[in-house]
Structures are given as C-alpha cells and as structure tokens.
Write a protein that holds these residues in place. Sequence first.
Motif, PDB file in Angstrom:
ATOM      1  N   ARG A   1     -16.356 -41.300  -7.395  1.00 48.14           N
ATOM      2  CA  ARG A   1     -14.900 -41.392  -7.233  1.00 48.14           C
ATOM      3  C   ARG A   1     -14.465 -42.807  -6.857  1.00 48.14           C
ATOM      4  N   LEU A   2     -15.218 -43.795  -7.318  1.00 52.80           N
ATOM      5  CA  LEU A   2     -14.860 -45.194  -7.138  1.00 52.80           C
ATOM      6  C   LEU A   2     -14.468 -45.791  -8.483  1.00 52.80           C
ATOM      7  N   PRO A   3     -13.523 -46.727  -8.501  1.00 50.00           N
ATOM      8  CA  PRO A   3     -13.113 -47.332  -9.777  1.00 50.00           C
ATOM      9  C   PRO A   3     -14.278 -48.019 -10.471  1.00 50.00           C
ATOM     10  N   HIS A   4     -14.372 -47.822 -11.781  1.00 48.81           N
ATOM     11  CA  HIS A   4     -15.329 -48.584 -12.576  1.00 48.81           C
ATOM     12  C   HIS A   4     -14.882 -50.044 -12.619  1.00 48.81           C
ATOM     13  N   GLN A   5     -15.802 -50.913 -13.023  1.00 48.66           N
ATOM     14  CA  GLN A   5     -15.450 -52.327 -13.164  1.00 48.66           C
ATOM     15  C   GLN A   5     -14.284 -52.503 -14.132  1.00 48.66           C
ATOM     16  N   LEU A   6     -14.229 -51.690 -15.185  1.00 49.07           N
ATOM     17  CA  LEU A   6     -13.135 -51.786 -16.146  1.00 49.07           C
ATOM     18  C   LEU A   6     -11.787 -51.651 -15.448  1.00 49.07           C
ATOM     19  N   CYS A   7     -11.689 -50.711 -14.513  1.00 49.58           N
ATOM     20  CA  CYS A   7     -10.450 -50.504 -13.761  1.00 49.58           C
ATOM     21  C   CYS A   7     -10.097 -51.744 -12.952  1.00 49.58           C
ATOM     22  N   LEU A   8     -11.099 -52.323 -12.283  1.00 56.46           N
ATOM     23  CA  LEU A   8     -10.843 -53.506 -11.462  1.00 56.46           C
ATOM     24  C   LEU A   8     -10.469 -54.705 -12.326  1.00 56.46           C
TER      25      LEU A   8
ATOM     26  N   ILE B   1     -16.738 -66.890   5.748  1.00 55.70           N
ATOM     27  CA  ILE B   1     -17.792 -65.913   5.482  1.00 55.70           C
ATOM     28  C   ILE B   1     -17.549 -64.591   6.195  1.00 55.70           C
ATOM     29  N   LYS B   2     -17.160 -64.645   7.466  1.00 59.14           N
ATOM     30  CA  LYS B   2     -16.959 -63.392   8.188  1.00 59.14           C
ATOM     31  C   LYS B   2     -15.843 -62.548   7.584  1.00 59.14           C
ATOM     32  N   ARG B   3     -14.913 -63.192   6.876  1.00 61.07           N
ATOM     33  CA  ARG B   3     -13.838 -62.434   6.234  1.00 61.07           C
ATOM     34  C   ARG B   3     -14.229 -61.938   4.845  1.00 61.07           C
ATOM     35  N   CYS B   4     -15.346 -62.435   4.333  1.00 60.69           N
ATOM     36  CA  CYS B   4     -15.851 -61.926   3.056  1.00 60.69           C
ATOM     37  C   CYS B   4     -16.582 -60.595   3.246  1.00 60.69           C
ATOM     38  N   TYR B   5     -17.195 -60.430   4.411  1.00 58.45           N
ATOM     39  CA  TYR B   5     -17.979 -59.239   4.704  1.00 58.45           C
ATOM     40  C   TYR B   5     -17.147 -58.275   5.549  1.00 58.45           C
ATOM     41  N   GLU B   6     -17.307 -56.997   5.286  1.00 57.53           N
ATOM     42  CA  GLU B   6     -16.572 -55.970   6.019  1.00 57.53           C
ATOM     43  C   GLU B   6     -17.546 -54.895   6.485  1.00 57.53           C
ATOM     44  N   PRO B   7     -17.234 -54.212   7.605  1.00 60.14           N
ATOM     45  CA  PRO B   7     -18.121 -53.138   8.059  1.00 60.14           C
ATOM     46  C   PRO B   7     -18.294 -52.074   6.979  1.00 60.14           C
ATOM     47  N   VAL B   8     -19.515 -51.581   6.835  1.00 67.12           N
ATOM     48  CA  VAL B   8     -19.796 -50.587   5.800  1.00 67.12           C
ATOM     49  C   VAL B   8     -19.232 -49.229   6.227  1.00 67.12           C
ATOM     50  N   PRO B   9     -18.465 -48.568   5.348  1.00 70.03           N
ATOM     51  CA  PRO B   9     -17.935 -47.240   5.694  1.00 70.03           C
ATOM     52  C   PRO B   9     -19.059 -46.215   5.872  1.00 70.03           C
ATOM     53  N   ALA B  10     -18.799 -45.196   6.659  1.00 72.28           N
ATOM     54  CA  ALA B  10     -19.797 -44.151   6.918  1.00 72.28           C
ATOM     55  C   ALA B  10     -20.183 -43.403   5.653  1.00 72.28           C
ATOM     56  N   SER B  11     -19.338 -43.481   4.612  1.00 66.67           N
ATOM     57  CA  SER B  11     -19.635 -42.753   3.376  1.00 66.67           C
ATOM     58  C   SER B  11     -20.893 -43.257   2.681  1.00 66.67           C
TER      59      SER B  11
ATOM     60  N   LEU C   1     -23.666 -43.890   4.296  1.00 68.64           N
ATOM     61  CA  LEU C   1     -24.782 -43.511   5.156  1.00 68.64           C
ATOM     62  C   LEU C   1     -25.226 -42.083   4.852  1.00 68.64           C
ATOM     63  N   ARG C   2     -26.539 -41.902   4.726  1.00 71.23           N
ATOM     64  CA  ARG C   2     -27.087 -40.552   4.537  1.00 71.23           C
ATOM     65  C   ARG C   2     -28.355 -40.429   5.386  1.00 71.23           C
ATOM     66  N   ARG C   3     -28.357 -39.418   6.265  1.00 73.88           N
ATOM     67  CA  ARG C   3     -29.485 -39.183   7.179  1.00 73.88           C
ATOM     68  C   ARG C   3     -29.839 -40.430   7.989  1.00 73.88           C
ATOM     69  N   GLY C   4     -28.815 -41.127   8.422  1.00 68.96           N
ATOM     70  CA  GLY C   4     -29.013 -42.278   9.289  1.00 68.96           C
ATOM     71  C   GLY C   4     -29.482 -43.537   8.599  1.00 68.96           C
ATOM     72  N   THR C   5     -29.513 -43.549   7.254  1.00 62.79           N
ATOM     73  CA  THR C   5     -30.059 -44.695   6.525  1.00 62.79           C
ATOM     74  C   THR C   5     -29.155 -45.070   5.359  1.00 62.79           C
ATOM     75  N   TYR C   6     -29.021 -46.374   5.144  1.00 62.39           N
ATOM     76  CA  TYR C   6     -28.362 -46.884   3.955  1.00 62.39           C
ATOM     77  C   TYR C   6     -29.436 -47.171   2.907  1.00 62.39           C
ATOM     78  N   ARG C   7     -29.010 -47.286   1.657  1.00 60.85           N
ATOM     79  CA  ARG C   7     -29.931 -47.635   0.570  1.00 60.85           C
ATOM     80  C   ARG C   7     -29.386 -48.851  -0.175  1.00 60.85           C
ATOM     81  N   GLN C   8     -30.254 -49.844  -0.342  1.00 62.89           N
ATOM     82  CA  GLN C   8     -29.895 -51.021  -1.116  1.00 62.89           C
ATOM     83  C   GLN C   8     -30.494 -50.927  -2.504  1.00 62.89           C
TER      84      GLN C   8
ATOM     85  N   LEU D   1     -24.601 -39.673  -3.759  1.00 58.82           N
ATOM     86  CA  LEU D   1     -23.933 -38.729  -4.649  1.00 58.82           C
ATOM     87  C   LEU D   1     -23.871 -37.351  -4.008  1.00 58.82           C
ATOM     88  N   LEU D   2     -22.879 -36.586  -4.392  1.00 62.85           N
ATOM     89  CA  LEU D   2     -22.629 -35.285  -3.771  1.00 62.85           C
ATOM     90  C   LEU D   2     -23.835 -34.366  -3.869  1.00 62.85           C
ATOM     91  N   HIS D   3     -24.526 -34.391  -5.011  1.00 66.14           N
ATOM     92  CA  HIS D   3     -25.635 -33.466  -5.253  1.00 66.14           C
ATOM     93  C   HIS D   3     -26.996 -34.127  -5.057  1.00 66.14           C
TER      94      HIS D   3
END
Length: 391
Positions: free
Chosen positions: A105-112, A182-192, A194-201, A212-214
């Motif tokens: 549910r995020l805009p594709h690059q085409l939208c941006l 630089i500090k204004r280029c980076y923003e805190p990562v939303p909780a969305s 995060l899964r099971r306490g871990t982010y994935r790069q 993903l939902l499933h």
Amino acid sequence: MTTTDMRDAGPEDAVGTDEGLLRQIASALACLSRQRTVPNPVYPAKVQNAYNRLVLHCLRGGEKPPDSVPQMVRWACERPLLEWPLKLPPDNFPGTALLVDPETRLPHQLCLEWEVSAADPAAELFENERIREALAVCRAAKAPQAYTAFRALLTSRPVLTGAELALLGGDPDCGMLLYDVIKRCYEPVPASYLRRGTYRQCARCRCLMVPLLHGGHRCELDRCRRDGTSDVGTPLRADKGGVFQLSRPLRMFITSPGLAETDLQAALEEKLGITAEMWPNYDAYDLRVPLPGRRHWAVDVKDRVNPVLLARSLTPFRNEPPYDRAFLVVPRYRFRDNEAYGRQFRRNLPEDLADRVTLLDDRAFLRLVADEISTPRDQAGDPRTEGGRRA
C-alpha cells in the motif's frame, strides 16, 4: 544530476489529455503515504481536492466514480492506469502500470515520478531542498569532496542506527553537513517496518524492506523487486538511539539512481580500466569519463520508469568541467520492461536537446566506451554521431 535539475521543464500537458488530473491524484496518493497520524480534517486539502476533481471528472464522463478516498486508493492498487476513466496517450503509458503497490500500500516509483512532475508550487520535493542545502554549504566551504562524500552516503547508507548517525559528526567530510543537512535527510523509521523486534535491510540496496501482510518482506526499489532479490533480507536491530532511514523521495530519486551510477563507475573500472570522476564540480553531471586524446564524456544516469516524464524534465548538462559528448544512461532493465522506452523518450524530448544528448542503456554505453578506447583516434569517425542511439 539530482532531481533539483529535473523540474517540469518540458511542454505542458498534452492537449486533450488528463495528465493534470493524474498529477494531482499521484500527489494525493504520495501525501497519504507520508501521514503518520490521523490529522484534522482527516484528509489534507490536496487529497480531498484530488478526490473531488476525480469524482467530478467521472460524473461528467458518465463513469461511476470512487465512493470515497479509500476507494480511490483501491483504484490505484488494482486498476492499471489505462483502465482509469482518464484520457491518456496509450503510447506513453504501460498498460499494466499501477500507481500503488497492492501488498505494501505504498506508492510505486511511477506514482512518485508523477508527483515530481506536478506543476504545483506546493509540491516542491523534499529532496530538492536537501540537495540544494548541501550544495550551498559545500560551495561556501570550497569543499567539493564533502559534497561527493554526502552523495556517496545517501547512496550506500540509506539506513543508519542512532549511534552511526551520531558518529558522522567526526567524519572529516560529512561532519560539516551533519547538523545543517544530513540529520534532516534521515527520519525515524515507522513501527510498520518492524516485525518481531527486527528490521530487515535489502541485501542489495540496504534500504529497509516492508513487511507483507501474509509474511515475507519486499524492497521498495524497482531494481531490487525486478531482479527477484530475496524477500528475507539482512536483520537489523535498533540501538538505544533508534533506527533512521532516508525519506522516501530520497530513497527513490537519490539512492536508487545512485546505485546505478556507482555500478556504472565500477564496471568502467573493472572491465575497461577507466576511472570516472563521480559528481564533478558539485554535481555538474554524474560521471566524467576520461578517454584517449584528452577527451571526456559526460554521463547522467537515470533510473526512471516513465521515459515521457524523463524527456520532458531533462535540462542541458552544465559545461564545467567541459566534455566532448553528453550521454543519458538508463539501466538495461527499463528497456526490457518497456520496449518502446527509447521511442517514447525521443518523441517527448525538447527540440533544443535532440542533438545534444545520446540515450543509451548501461550495457550499450559500456560497449561504446570499449570501442572508443580500442579504436585509433583517426579511425574512430565523427565522435558526435558514431555508436550511439540518438536521443
């Protein structure tokens, strides 16, 4: 070049089309994706105005309009552009293109990209301001190496922990930009994210992957999804300072093409033994490629979905440092995904640029450079016309 140089510099909307409405809808969808809380009123004016205009457009055309703003978003997730009740030139729009990813549910690059082209002063993009600020600071300090380090940071490190962000203050090049830019280029990562306490790069681009939902994860960048990058990613845990990521416009329009730029630089070095200068003279263009006979080629690398918007927004390369020939290089996969990419680009390129830049995919450009360095100068022919596909 940065998107600072890529404003809507081309012709107005095609006569008899609804591109203006599409721009407004794309800007509304991008605006919704950036909301972190429920505002009052619920929908910002640009979102409500886009929805109202779409409803009126549908009613005038005898079409059933979306029942609500969420329904408009559903259209963007499920309806390819050519199935919208909009008059759009079919030759300029891939038939299966969606504006929003139905799973994240995020805009594709085409939208941006349509948001970038929006002829609305209020749609001034975040990354343009940040890039201009960095350029101003580095020029004032007469420190081109600091600007190069800044661009390399945005390309190679789109995610930083709080400790890593703080440590940049001690970097001899990035330190001068830390608090101003630089500090204004980076923003805190939303909780969305995060899964099971871990982010994935993402293992390829190092951006955070969207859960993903499933189950599983998905990278936001076209290049990684297109190449089937693993949906597992590399685990990342926050430190006491948290986790920060570049704003989404910066990830799409700086990190993504920046990866294509550094890939091209690495290929020139590894395959041809050529050391290209990156972002010379405060980003006059992306790469300056040295050739025999003290010649240089200027290269601007773009990783854009829509060749029409790319052509319309193209501006002349700055001529300092000087160059003998200018190229616009696009990753090969864009041409594979859209076999008409080159034709659509040429059809929409302003006439004054038609003989000033050559459009090539990255592989074709590498072949052309290889031919140029292997052919004696007096047998190479006219360097303005040989070997390339004219833009």
